[in-house]
Design a protein around this motif. Structure first.
Motif, PDB file in Angstrom:
ATOM      1  N   PHE A 174     -40.300  20.958  -5.273  1.00 53.16           N
ATOM      2  CA  PHE A 174     -39.042  20.332  -4.841  1.00 53.16           C
ATOM      3  C   PHE A 174     -37.919  21.350  -4.621  1.00 53.16           C
ATOM      4  CE2 PHE A 174     -41.178  16.941  -7.383  1.00 53.16           C
ATOM      5  CZ  PHE A 174     -41.458  16.106  -6.317  1.00 53.16           C
ATOM      6  N   ALA A 175     -38.264  22.642  -4.625  1.00 53.42           N
ATOM      7  CA  ALA A 175     -37.216  23.679  -4.571  1.00 53.42           C
ATOM      8  C   ALA A 175     -36.399  23.624  -3.284  1.00 53.42           C
ATOM      9  CB  ALA A 175     -37.848  25.056  -4.742  1.00 53.42           C
ATOM     10  N   HIS A 176     -36.994  23.089  -2.212  1.00 58.15           N
ATOM     11  CA  HIS A 176     -36.265  23.070  -0.939  1.00 58.15           C
ATOM     12  C   HIS A 176     -35.922  21.659  -0.473  1.00 58.15           C
ATOM     13  CE1 HIS A 176     -36.747  27.342  -0.737  1.00 58.15           C
ATOM     14  NE2 HIS A 176     -38.037  27.200  -0.977  1.00 58.15           N
ATOM     15  N   LEU A 177     -35.568  20.818  -1.424  1.00 62.70           N
ATOM     16  CA  LEU A 177     -35.055  19.494  -1.041  1.00 62.70           C
ATOM     17  C   LEU A 177     -33.811  19.696  -0.192  1.00 62.70           C
ATOM     18  CD1 LEU A 177     -35.048  17.469  -4.411  1.00 62.70           C
ATOM     19  CD2 LEU A 177     -36.606  17.134  -2.472  1.00 62.70           C
ATOM     20  N   PRO A 178     -33.491  18.743   0.696  1.00 61.03           N
ATOM     21  CA  PRO A 178     -32.233  18.875   1.439  1.00 61.03           C
ATOM     22  C   PRO A 178     -31.041  18.854   0.482  1.00 61.03           C
ATOM     23  CG  PRO A 178     -33.543  17.006   2.241  1.00 61.03           C
ATOM     24  CD  PRO A 178     -34.247  17.539   1.041  1.00 61.03           C
ATOM     25  N   ALA A 179     -29.971  19.554   0.866  1.00 60.97           N
ATOM     26  CA  ALA A 179     -28.794  19.663  -0.015  1.00 60.97           C
ATOM     27  C   ALA A 179     -28.241  18.294  -0.379  1.00 60.97           C
ATOM     28  CB  ALA A 179     -27.723  20.519   0.641  1.00 60.97           C
ATOM     29  N   GLU A 180     -28.291  17.356   0.566  1.00 63.48           N
ATOM     30  CA  GLU A 180     -27.713  16.033   0.243  1.00 63.48           C
ATOM     31  C   GLU A 180     -28.541  15.303  -0.814  1.00 63.48           C
ATOM     32  OE1 GLU A 180     -28.918  16.743   3.325  1.00 63.48           O
ATOM     33  OE2 GLU A 180     -29.978  15.023   4.179  1.00 63.48           O
ATOM     34  N   ALA A 181     -29.798  15.731  -0.970  1.00 66.21           N
ATOM     35  CA  ALA A 181     -30.634  15.100  -1.998  1.00 66.21           C
ATOM     36  C   ALA A 181     -30.457  15.790  -3.355  1.00 66.21           C
ATOM     37  CB  ALA A 181     -32.101  15.140  -1.582  1.00 66.21           C
ATOM     38  N   TYR A 182     -30.280  17.116  -3.348  1.00 64.48           N
ATOM     39  CA  TYR A 182     -30.219  17.784  -4.659  1.00 64.48           C
ATOM     40  C   TYR A 182     -28.810  17.923  -5.224  1.00 64.48           C
ATOM     41  CZ  TYR A 182     -29.192  22.470  -2.609  1.00 64.48           C
ATOM     42  OH  TYR A 182     -28.641  23.539  -1.964  1.00 64.48           O
ATOM     43  N   THR A 183     -27.792  17.592  -4.416  1.00 60.10           N
ATOM     44  CA  THR A 183     -26.419  17.789  -4.882  1.00 60.10           C
ATOM     45  C   THR A 183     -25.900  16.570  -5.635  1.00 60.10           C
ATOM     46  OG1 THR A 183     -26.015  19.170  -2.942  1.00 60.10           O
ATOM     47  CG2 THR A 183     -24.066  18.348  -4.121  1.00 60.10           C
ATOM     48  N   TYR A 184     -25.373  16.796  -6.824  1.00 62.18           N
ATOM     49  CA  TYR A 184     -24.661  15.736  -7.548  1.00 62.18           C
ATOM     50  C   TYR A 184     -23.194  15.780  -7.131  1.00 62.18           C
ATOM     51  CZ  TYR A 184     -28.628  15.397 -10.834  1.00 62.18           C
ATOM     52  OH  TYR A 184     -29.859  15.218 -11.405  1.00 62.18           O
ATOM     53  N   ALA A 185     -22.572  14.622  -7.005  1.00 58.64           N
ATOM     54  CA  ALA A 185     -21.180  14.568  -6.552  1.00 58.64           C
ATOM     55  C   ALA A 185     -20.226  14.829  -7.717  1.00 58.64           C
ATOM     56  CB  ALA A 185     -20.898  13.214  -5.904  1.00 58.64           C
ATOM     57  N   ILE A 186     -20.300  16.059  -8.235  1.00 60.98           N
ATOM     58  CA  ILE A 186     -19.354  16.461  -9.294  1.00 60.98           C
ATOM     59  C   ILE A 186     -18.660  17.746  -8.843  1.00 60.98           C
ATOM     60  CG2 ILE A 186     -20.730  15.404 -11.136  1.00 60.98           C
ATOM     61  CD1 ILE A 186     -21.618  18.243 -11.940  1.00 60.98           C
ATOM     62  N   ASP A 187     -17.652  18.151  -9.580  1.00 61.18           N
ATOM     63  CA  ASP A 187     -16.892  19.363  -9.266  1.00 61.18           C
ATOM     64  C   ASP A 187     -17.831  20.525  -8.926  1.00 61.18           C
ATOM     65  OD1 ASP A 187     -14.602  21.252  -9.391  1.00 61.18           O
ATOM     66  OD2 ASP A 187     -15.718  21.973 -11.143  1.00 61.18           O
ATOM     67  N   ARG A 188     -17.627  21.129  -7.765  1.00 59.11           N
ATOM     68  CA  ARG A 188     -18.585  22.122  -7.273  1.00 59.11           C
ATOM     69  C   ARG A 188     -18.625  23.379  -8.116  1.00 59.11           C
ATOM     70  NH1 ARG A 188     -20.033  23.080  -1.282  1.00 59.11           N
ATOM     71  NH2 ARG A 188     -21.844  23.658  -2.494  1.00 59.11           N
ATOM     72  N   GLU A 189     -17.452  23.809  -8.575  1.00 63.38           N
ATOM     73  CA  GLU A 189     -17.398  25.056  -9.356  1.00 63.38           C
ATOM     74  C   GLU A 189     -18.206  24.887 -10.650  1.00 63.38           C
ATOM     75  OE1 GLU A 189     -16.628  27.797 -12.238  1.00 63.38           O
ATOM     76  OE2 GLU A 189     -15.605  25.873 -12.459  1.00 63.38           O
ATOM     77  N   THR A 190     -17.987  23.757 -11.334  1.00 69.02           N
ATOM     78  CA  THR A 190     -18.723  23.501 -12.581  1.00 69.02           C
ATOM     79  C   THR A 190     -20.224  23.427 -12.304  1.00 69.02           C
ATOM     80  OG1 THR A 190     -16.839  22.180 -13.306  1.00 69.02           O
ATOM     81  CG2 THR A 190     -18.866  21.949 -14.583  1.00 69.02           C
ATOM     82  N   ALA A 191     -20.569  22.710 -11.254  1.00 73.91           N
ATOM     83  CA  ALA A 191     -21.989  22.536 -10.928  1.00 73.91           C
ATOM     84  C   ALA A 191     -22.639  23.892 -10.636  1.00 73.91           C
ATOM     85  CB  ALA A 191     -22.140  21.599  -9.738  1.00 73.91           C
ATOM     86  N   GLN A 192     -21.931  24.749  -9.877  1.00 73.41           N
ATOM     87  CA  GLN A 192     -22.534  26.042  -9.520  1.00 73.41           C
ATOM     88  C   GLN A 192     -22.627  26.957 -10.733  1.00 73.41           C
ATOM     89  OE1 GLN A 192     -20.166  27.152  -6.126  1.00 73.41           O
ATOM     90  NE2 GLN A 192     -21.432  25.913  -4.755  1.00 73.41           N
ATOM     91  N   ARG A 193     -21.587  26.974 -11.543  1.00 68.05           N
ATOM     92  CA  ARG A 193     -21.573  27.857 -12.717  1.00 68.05           C
ATOM     93  C   ARG A 193     -22.701  27.489 -13.681  1.00 68.05           C
ATOM     94  NH1 ARG A 193     -18.481  26.971 -17.184  1.00 68.05           N
ATOM     95  NH2 ARG A 193     -17.219  25.471 -16.037  1.00 68.05           N
TER      96      ARG A 193
END
Ligand code: ADP
Length: 394
Positions: A149-168
């Motif tokens: 599942f490493a290459h799921l589309p971004a809209e599928a793997y992204t949670y709708a939370i603050d991006r900075e927190t999610a990336q960190r």
């Protein structure tokens, strides 16, 4: 020359193993080591249809694997003919999208990823080190549950939370059971005699843990598990989807973080609703009129039907749906309850085919059913061994 591959699937107190001869994909031996690190450890070893067992306390994974090698020396298969060891590794995070040869750097990355999978990665790392100690001369390879599942589309793997927190903190959907979804979806294409890339498929892996995937144009486009294996379907002891607000509410109500984790991972799902976590027991209780067990079944089926409906929409139609793992392969009643609710969407179950018990992949829909419904026994060990063989062959 032999091409025997040893596969290890380690938990914190158990190790499952299998040896496959990859010249013809034959299983040579299987085994299970339990209660490592405690009193009453056991080792069960099956080779050539014969079973051998040993009751002896193993203080750690190294002692357990040393006992396994002694068992191999006594009863086979030959240790010297093992060409590679494959390790089932639960979390590859965003660092591994395929099966890799284990180096010191890979081990360090797994250590770094451990906070993402505190229940699974640490015992996996312990087992890798122990196996390297007892089998130092052969390549060790990591097969990741997340890689498919490493290459799921971004809209599928992204949670709708603050991006900075999610990336960190690397918070995103990763998906699990990838080895099984990969194996089963390819088997569906083979069974139907259709090119993999042409099929829109939904795979339902329903074991003690449970997950769904949607596959289109030869790639997974969505799956139900998330950052951890807690998200998605209702499972044996895991809640699956829940309002994220429940965590904070439980915390403010006085439960500790560990208690919340244990409640949602180990005391929920079928166990939480019906008091038993095995689908056979839940079905038996429901058949006697137990209202809690009946509710557990109803919630289980409701959740499955709503995931299937949602994935049909994401795929914009579906050609085939496959059931796999303990519940999916064996519980004809669950398959019937799910499929009978989808008849207006082109799912037509053949009751006689659904009742057949077999280890073979099989169609359970009628010949004229627009959507093909299949039961495909999963074989994660075979899929792993194929991938290990490929890595070792270079
Ligand atoms: P895991 O997720 O631990 O790998 P499995 O895929 O083997 O587990 O699934 C185990 C689960 O499958 C059991 O807990 C049980 O709920 C279910 N199961 C196994 N056999 C049957 C059966 N004959 N009927 C219904 N459910 C079954």
């Amino acid at each position: 020359m032999s091409m025997n591959i040893l596969l290890l699937n380690a938990g914190s107190s158990s190790i499952k193993y299998q040896v496959l001869d990859m010249t013809d994909e034959r299983v040579l031996a299987t085994g299970l080591i339990q209660k490592i690190g405690g009193a009453g450890s056991t080792l069960e070893h099956t080779v050539g249809g014969e079973e051998f067992s040993l009751a002896q306390d193993f203080a750690d994974h190294t002692e357990a694997l040393a006992a396994m090698t002694a068992m191999f020396d006594a009863h086979g298969p030959e240790m010297s003919e093992i060409r590679a060891v494959g390790h089932r590794t639960v979390h590859g995070g965003d660092r591994f999208d395929h099966t890799v040869l284990i180096t010191d750097e890979v081990i360090q990355t797994l250590v770094d990823l451990s906070p993402l999978a505190p229940l699974h990665n640490p015992p996996g790392i312990t087992a890798i080190r122990a196996a390297q100690a007892v089998l130092p001369g052969v390549p060790h390879v990591a097969v990741f549950d997340t890689a498919f599942f490493a290459h799921l589309p971004a809209e599928a793997y992204t949670y709708a939370i603050d991006r900075e927190t999610a990336q960190r903190l690397k918070i995103r959907r990763y998906g699990f059971h990838g080895t099984s979804h990969n194996y089963v979806s390819h088997t569906v294409a083979e069974t139907l005699g259709r090119p993999y890339e042409d099929l829109k498929m939904i795979v339902l892996h329903l074991g003690n843990g449970a997950s769904v995937s949607a596959i289109k144009d030869g790639k997974p486009i969505e799956t139900s598990m998330g950052l951890t294996p807690l998200q998605g379907l209702m499972m044996g002891t895991r809640s699956g989807d829940i309002d994220p607000g429940v965590h904070a509410y439980l915390y403010r109500s006085g439960l500790s973080m560990d208690e919340i984790d244990t409640l949602l991972n180990k005391k929920s799902g079928l166990l939480g609703l019906a008091g038993v976590n095995d689908m056979r027991d839940v079905s038996d209780k429901a058949a006697t009129g137990d209202p809690d067990a009946q509710l557990a079944l109803d919630v289980y089926v409701h959740r499955l039907v709503s995931y299937i409906g949602s994935y049909i929409a994401l795929l914009n139609g579906v050609d085939a749906v496959a059931f796999t793992a303990g519940v999916g392969e064996n519980a004809a009643n669950i398959r019937e309850l799910v499929i009978s609710r989808l008849d207006n969407l082109g799912f037509h179950l053949d009751p006689e085919r659904n009742a057949v018990r077999s280890k073979e992949p099989r169609l359970i829909s009628t010949d004229d059913s627009p959507v093909k419904v299949l039961v495909v026994p999963t074989n994660e060990e075979l899929q792993m061994a194929r991938e290990v063989k490929e890595v070792v062959a270079g």
